[in-house]
Design an enzyme around this catalytic site. Sequence first.
Site, mmCIF file in Angstrom:
data_model
loop_
_atom_site.group_PDB
_atom_site.id
_atom_site.type_symbol
_atom_site.label_atom_id
_atom_site.label_comp_id
_atom_site.label_asym_id
_atom_site.label_seq_id
_atom_site.Cartn_x
_atom_site.Cartn_y
_atom_site.Cartn_z
ATOM 1 N N LYS A 164 10.262 -15.078 -4.174
ATOM 2 C CA LYS A 164 9.506 -15.068 -5.552
ATOM 3 C C LYS A 164 8.767 -13.864 -5.885
ATOM 4 C CE LYS A 164 6.522 -16.359 -8.003
ATOM 5 N NZ LYS A 164 5.807 -15.148 -9.353
ATOM 6 N N GLY A 216 -0.848 -10.532 -2.977
ATOM 7 C CA GLY A 216 -1.447 -10.398 -4.320
ATOM 8 C C GLY A 216 -2.936 -10.573 -4.462
ATOM 9 N N SER A 217 -3.259 -11.211 -5.441
ATOM 10 C CA SER A 217 -4.915 -11.186 -5.605
ATOM 11 C C SER A 217 -5.623 -12.152 -4.604
ATOM 12 C CB SER A 217 -5.152 -11.606 -7.013
ATOM 13 O OG SER A 217 -4.852 -13.025 -7.091
ATOM 14 N N GLY A 232 -4.268 -15.761 -3.472
ATOM 15 C CA GLY A 232 -4.115 -16.066 -1.939
ATOM 16 C C GLY A 232 -4.944 -17.112 -1.409
ATOM 17 N N GLU A 260 -1.880 -11.252 2.373
ATOM 18 C CA GLU A 260 -2.416 -9.751 2.197
ATOM 19 C C GLU A 260 -2.752 -9.706 0.474
ATOM 20 O OE1 GLU A 260 -3.443 -6.334 3.233
ATOM 21 O OE2 GLU A 260 -2.140 -7.523 4.675
ATOM 22 N N CYS A 303 -3.037 -1.770 -3.569
ATOM 23 C CA CYS A 303 -4.235 -2.406 -2.788
ATOM 24 C C CYS A 303 -5.126 -1.479 -2.143
ATOM 25 C CB CYS A 303 -3.766 -3.311 -1.907
ATOM 26 S SG CYS A 303 -1.976 -3.687 -1.897
ATOM 27 N N GLU A 319 -12.406 -5.370 -7.377
ATOM 28 C CA GLU A 319 -11.161 -4.655 -7.262
ATOM 29 C C GLU A 319 -10.786 -4.820 -8.652
ATOM 30 O OE1 GLU A 319 -7.474 -6.723 -5.638
ATOM 31 O OE2 GLU A 319 -7.353 -4.657 -4.889
#
Length: 514
Positions: free
Chosen positions: A190, A243-244, A248, A265, A299, A401
């Site tokens: 996806k 992703g974020s 996550g 991750e 990231c 972030e």
Amino acid sequence: MATRRAGESEKATGGDPVKYSNLIGGRWVKPASGEYIENRNPADTREVIGLFPASNARDVAAAVEAAATALPKWKATPAPKRAEILYRLGQMLMSRKEEFAREMTREMGKVLKEARGDVQEAIDMTFYTAGEGRRLHGYTSPSELPNKLAMCVRQPVGVCSLITPWNFPMAIPSWKLMPALICGNTVVIKPAEDTPLSTINLVRMAEEAGIPPGVINVVMGLGESAGAPLATHKEVRLVSFTGSTETGRLVATQAAQHDKICSLEMGGKNVIMVLDDANLDLAVEGTIWGAFGTTGQRCTASSRIVVHQKVYRQFVEKLTAKTQQLRVGNGLRSNVDVGPVINEEAMEKILGYIDIGRREDGAKLHSGGNRLERGAYRHGYFIEPTIFTDVAPQMRIAQEEIFGPVVSIIPCRDLDEAIEIGNGVRYGLSSSIYTQDINRAMKAMEQMYTGIFYVNSSTIGAEVHLPFGGTKGTGNGHREGAMISSLDIFSEWKSIYVDYSGTLQRAQIDNQPA
Ligand code: UN1
């Protein structure tokens, strides 16, 4: 009549956007909802890249079933044979590198030379993983009992859900896809809704290279409607997500309830430490590249620069001068250094953080800070490269972030304080030190609690054959990239004991004091 490429369900006619399809069981099929998501070029939103499926749980179920059906045969294919397909795929990606890089820049904005790097990373990963087809080593071991053989082998985990981000739209899917395939798994990918085209390009090549139908399936759409069912479907054994941190955690929570292997991750708040003996010009170059490369949307971006007070002023002057020379614009133009940010929501979030920074007590907005919206910029999501100085370690702009072209400069007194500030965030992806002193570099190397560490280099530039990932809020302990770590995500160990003694042997039970 216009010819259709695989993945396109309807070719554009007279300026209509191309409609793309999901890949399920070797067929490119329309989404069950009949609905599509329009994807536009973030450098010029007048340009529509295409219409991509807005998939839901029905599409996901069909894709997972196709992956489950394809599993027994793929798993039984000898790994060196699986590898042959990957070698072919690597060659094919090489021959289309320029075309895919250009489409990537149009799709997500990063400058062309970086998009080429992204495709190259997928090529590197593909060839590197193909080599593993003739390894996939387990080991043999002495048994504690006579006439008994002990060994362990890797076995595939089954159907894998790969949920991938938009910032490295070909590289990151390849980090997950290639090891999953070489281990004998089948997958459903996806891709992020902002970058489905790069995934389609990758997967079309994989089909042409000879990956059998159903081994790779692609379902496009939003996280809530397409990602969530992929993380919970009962036939899925593993979810690999990049992703974020917020998403996550949701993925991990859902995966835990369904007993799935889950590899995450997530975010980063990476630091460059610049000591008083550093080569300042080199440190400035590394900062520019780390903070503003990919428009800060990595990231591994260098979003905090901790600078020794003795060289602080000089560093800021040099950095500002270089930053002001950066050319912001459409990444397809060869003279552009910094492209747009991915979409309007991201732009608003980044501008919101710049506002937060402006209001933080003591921090100074030193350079940049604005959206660029006039002239050539008016149809895109452009933000000036932005520097905050005199930032304190606990400020929000130094803790959270931002994922945009915003860097915080934090003064420090010495190495110990730099390390303390460097480690003082919830994330632990990448860190770096600029110094000429080997002892100080070694101390930082030992004490920085991050998954990646650089000496006299920026926080970005990870190579595919070393483990990629981070500590604390960055992940849940897995590492992609290197086979030494990623095979442990995409395969499970099976320990095998062969007893040829002809008697009942009971391991620990037979080991009694005399
Ligand atoms: C990311 O930071 O989101 O380390 C991925 C690099 C790339 C991958 C970065 N190879 O620069």
